[in-house]
Design an enzyme around this catalytic site. Structure first.
Site, mmCIF file in Angstrom:
data_model
loop_
_atom_site.group_PDB
_atom_site.id
_atom_site.type_symbol
_atom_site.label_atom_id
_atom_site.label_comp_id
_atom_site.label_asym_id
_atom_site.label_seq_id
_atom_site.Cartn_x
_atom_site.Cartn_y
_atom_site.Cartn_z
ATOM 1 N N GLU A 16 -2.453 3.681 -16.415
ATOM 2 C CA GLU A 16 -2.366 5.204 -15.013
ATOM 3 C C GLU A 16 -1.153 4.787 -14.155
ATOM 4 O OE1 GLU A 16 -7.220 4.971 -14.689
ATOM 5 O OE2 GLU A 16 -6.010 4.060 -13.203
ATOM 6 N N ARG B 130 -9.437 3.399 -23.406
ATOM 7 C CA ARG B 130 -10.737 3.974 -24.125
ATOM 8 C C ARG B 130 -10.450 5.634 -24.120
ATOM 9 N NH1 ARG B 130 -12.294 3.808 -18.383
ATOM 10 N NH2 ARG B 130 -11.775 6.221 -18.326
ATOM 11 N N TYR C 127 0.998 -1.109 -0.207
ATOM 12 C CA TYR C 127 -0.170 0.119 0.095
ATOM 13 C C TYR C 127 1.147 0.981 -0.173
ATOM 14 C CZ TYR C 127 -3.662 3.232 1.357
ATOM 15 O OH TYR C 127 -4.312 4.510 1.373
HETATM 16 C C1 MV4 Z 1 -3.495 2.310 -4.797
HETATM 17 C C2 MV4 Z 1 -3.188 2.784 -3.817
HETATM 18 C C3 MV4 Z 1 -2.073 2.550 -3.097
HETATM 19 N N1 MV4 Z 1 -1.712 1.564 -3.313
HETATM 20 N N2 MV4 Z 1 -2.863 0.547 -4.559
HETATM 21 C C4 MV4 Z 1 -7.412 3.772 -5.814
HETATM 22 C C5 MV4 Z 1 -8.628 3.101 -7.449
HETATM 23 C C6 MV4 Z 1 -7.773 1.668 -8.345
HETATM 24 N N3 MV4 Z 1 -7.509 1.527 -9.693
HETATM 25 C C7 MV4 Z 1 -6.049 2.230 -7.832
HETATM 26 N N4 MV4 Z 1 -6.065 3.219 -6.491
HETATM 27 C C8 MV4 Z 1 -5.420 2.858 -5.251
HETATM 28 N N5 MV4 Z 1 -4.165 1.671 -5.824
HETATM 29 C C9 MV4 Z 1 -1.591 0.616 -3.871
HETATM 30 N N6 MV4 Z 1 -0.970 -0.198 -4.007
HETATM 31 C C10 MV4 Z 1 -4.235 3.882 -3.599
HETATM 32 C C11 MV4 Z 1 -5.683 3.853 -5.030
HETATM 33 C C12 MV4 Z 1 -6.055 4.910 -4.755
HETATM 34 C C13 MV4 Z 1 -5.632 5.786 -5.392
HETATM 35 C C14 MV4 Z 1 -5.671 5.650 -6.582
HETATM 36 C C15 MV4 Z 1 -5.281 6.680 -7.736
HETATM 37 C C16 MV4 Z 1 -6.469 7.808 -7.810
HETATM 38 C C17 MV4 Z 1 -6.893 8.017 -6.380
HETATM 39 C C18 MV4 Z 1 -7.169 7.267 -5.133
HETATM 40 C C19 MV4 Z 1 -7.672 7.012 -3.911
HETATM 41 C C20 MV4 Z 1 -7.563 6.481 -3.516
HETATM 42 C C21 MV4 Z 1 -6.922 4.889 -3.596
#
Ligand code: MV4
Length: 450
Positions: free
Chosen positions: A275, A291, A202
């Site tokens: 992303e 997309r 995380y």
């Molecule tokens: C994560 C992360 C932190 N660590 N993965 C949220 C959407 C999904 N597409 C991936 N996301 C996240 N993955 C790891 N290993 C935190 C998020 C995340 C987040 C990511 C992009 C934009 C906004 C976000 C908001 C909360 C959590």
């Protein structure tokens, strides 16, 4: 080149696609639900077909109705826009089976990127950096414990069928792992009908940075730089900017080259977005969108490339109109997503627009289907307008955005314009000093009256 394109979408993106088509001499077919008969995308299109009742499931997601509309109007191709059927591999396959071109990737490419575990493994094997993790599905609690111990806490449990953040669980210690794993599994099962989960390290305070690409399906892939999409709330992006205040030119070149190499190996076709989370100087892949994206205009502003035109050219088998060396990044752009919502609660507030005066002037672009007298409907997404501004520097862009927000009048309903005004006055935002959690904190402070 195509003679006629059916636009399988509504709202501002349907207009955006129509504009690209007409600039290329291509006729357009709009499709619409019964309640969208008066919508701007229908008014501007050369032809229109009503495809069903208000519910999106029965209209904009109604595959037989859309295929029928394309067939009776003799459309050569279908552009799906974003949302709705844009990342539905089955739809893409059905379109092609009917001898119609799908303006997007191959069905296989959509399916690969829709599977979070498979896409992560694939791009990692092609040289894109990924978040350290389970490298595949986690099947048992003992296995998860061993893995988490190796990766180090905190870890994140994610659903393979997820995306957009649904079904994720942060786990801060070994004693919480089993419960979180079970919760994530049952939520994933309920939401996606698939309880496959995986584990990642995380990342506590990353930025969300995405790379825009264009691929011709035969291995030629270029990138159009990055967008910083960290300003989001509950996985809804609110304000995006290009370039990212968090990275420099050489970092862009480096990650851009890695992305192009990997997607070239996949023979990726269409516009796409890779992303990443970005923390302490490192990029970590999270997912790929196959997309056109809502925020594509900011990339258009700093590169001068018309992303929708390129999508159409690529789908028609026309070579990319430029090479990587032709792509230059000039100035800075920002986009505010303006939603029909109450600013503090984010509750959608559809209703009739009584006054409408969009901002203008140099380097201001408004992508919107709004007009005075239009009624914002409760049946669909609350995004009603995108305000996009360009400046030769980030500061010029910011000053222009403040000015444009001041000018924008949308009377009769509530919108998120006041939230944007708060953001653009904030010192952290002015300094480019924010991460993916920053906006949630700002919103909480606003709600507390701070
Ligand atoms: C994560 C992360 C932190 N660590 N993965 C949220 C959407 C999904 N597409 C991936 N996301 C996240 N993955 C790891 N290993 C935190 C998020 C995340 C987040 C990511 C992009 C934009 C906004 C976000 C908001 C909360 C959590």
């Amino acid at each position: 080149m195509f003679d006629k394109i059916l636009i399988a979408n509504r709202g501002e993106i349907a207009l955006r696609i129509h504009r690209a088509c007409h600039e290329m001499g291509i006729a357009t077919v709009a499709v619409h639900s019964t309640v969208d008969a008066d919508a701007m995308h229908v008014r501007l299109a050369d032809e229109s077909v009503c495809i069903g009742p208000p519910s999106a499931t029965e209209s904009y997601l109604n595959i037989p109705a859309i295929i029928t509309a394309a067939t009776i109007t003799n459309a050569d191709a279908i552009h799906p826009g974003y949302g709705f059927l844009s990342e539905n591999a089955n739809f893409a396959a059905i379109v092609e089976e009917h001898g119609i071109v799908f303006i997007g990737p191959t069905p296989d490419q959509i399916a690969l990127m829709g599977d979070k575990i498979a896409s992560k493994a694939k791009v990692a094997s092609l040289g894109i950096p990924v978040v350290p993790g389970s490298n595949g599905a986690v099947s048992s609690s003992p296995e998860a414990l061993l893995l988490a111990d190796e990766i180090g806490y905190p870890v994140l449990v994610k659903a393979s069928a997820g995306g957009g953040g649904r079904g994720m669980k942060v786990v801060r210690s070994a004693d919480a792992l089993d419960t979180s794993l079970k919760q994530a599994r049952s939520e994933a099962k309920a939401a996606f009908g698939d309880d496959t989960v995986y584990i990642e390290k995380y990342l506590e305070r990353p930025r969300h940075i995405e790379i825009q690409v264009l691929g011709d399906g035969s291995g030629k892939v270029i990138h159009l730089g990055e967008r910083d999409c960290s300003l989001q709330r509950r996985n809804q992006k609110i304000l995006e900017e290009a370039g990212s205040p968090g990275i420099n030119d050489s970092q862009r070149d480096e990650i851009g080259a890695k992305v192009c190499k990997a997607l070239s190996d996949l023979n990726y076709r269409n516009a796409g977005t890779v992303e990443f989370l970005y923390e302490n100087g490192e990029f970590y892949f999270i997912e790929m969108n196959t997309r056109l994206q809502v925020e594509h205009p900011i990339t258009e502003m700093i590169t001068g490339v018309d992303v929708v035109r390129e999508q159409i050219r690529l789908a028609a088998g026309t070579p990319l109109s430029l090479t990587q060396a032709d792509v230059t990044f000039t100035g800075h752009a920002m986009e505010c997503r303006i939603n029909a919502e109450t600013p503090d609660t984010f509750v959608p507030c559809p209703g009739k627009i009584t006054d409408y005066h969009p901002p203008g002037g140099p380097n201001v672009r408004v992508d919107s289907g709004l007009y005075s007298g239009y009624t914002v409907l409760p049946h669909y997404d609350s995004l009603i307008s995108k305000l996009i501004v360009y400046g030769t520097t980030r500061n010029e862009c910011l000053m222009r955005l403040r000015r444009a927000l001041e000018e924008y009048v949308i009377g009769g309903i509530e919108t998120t314009i006041p939230l944007h005004q708060t953001i653009v006055e904030n010192a952290d935002f002015v300094n480019g000093d924010y991460d993916i959690h920053w906006l949630e904190r700002l919103v909480a402070e606003r709600a507390a009256g701070g």
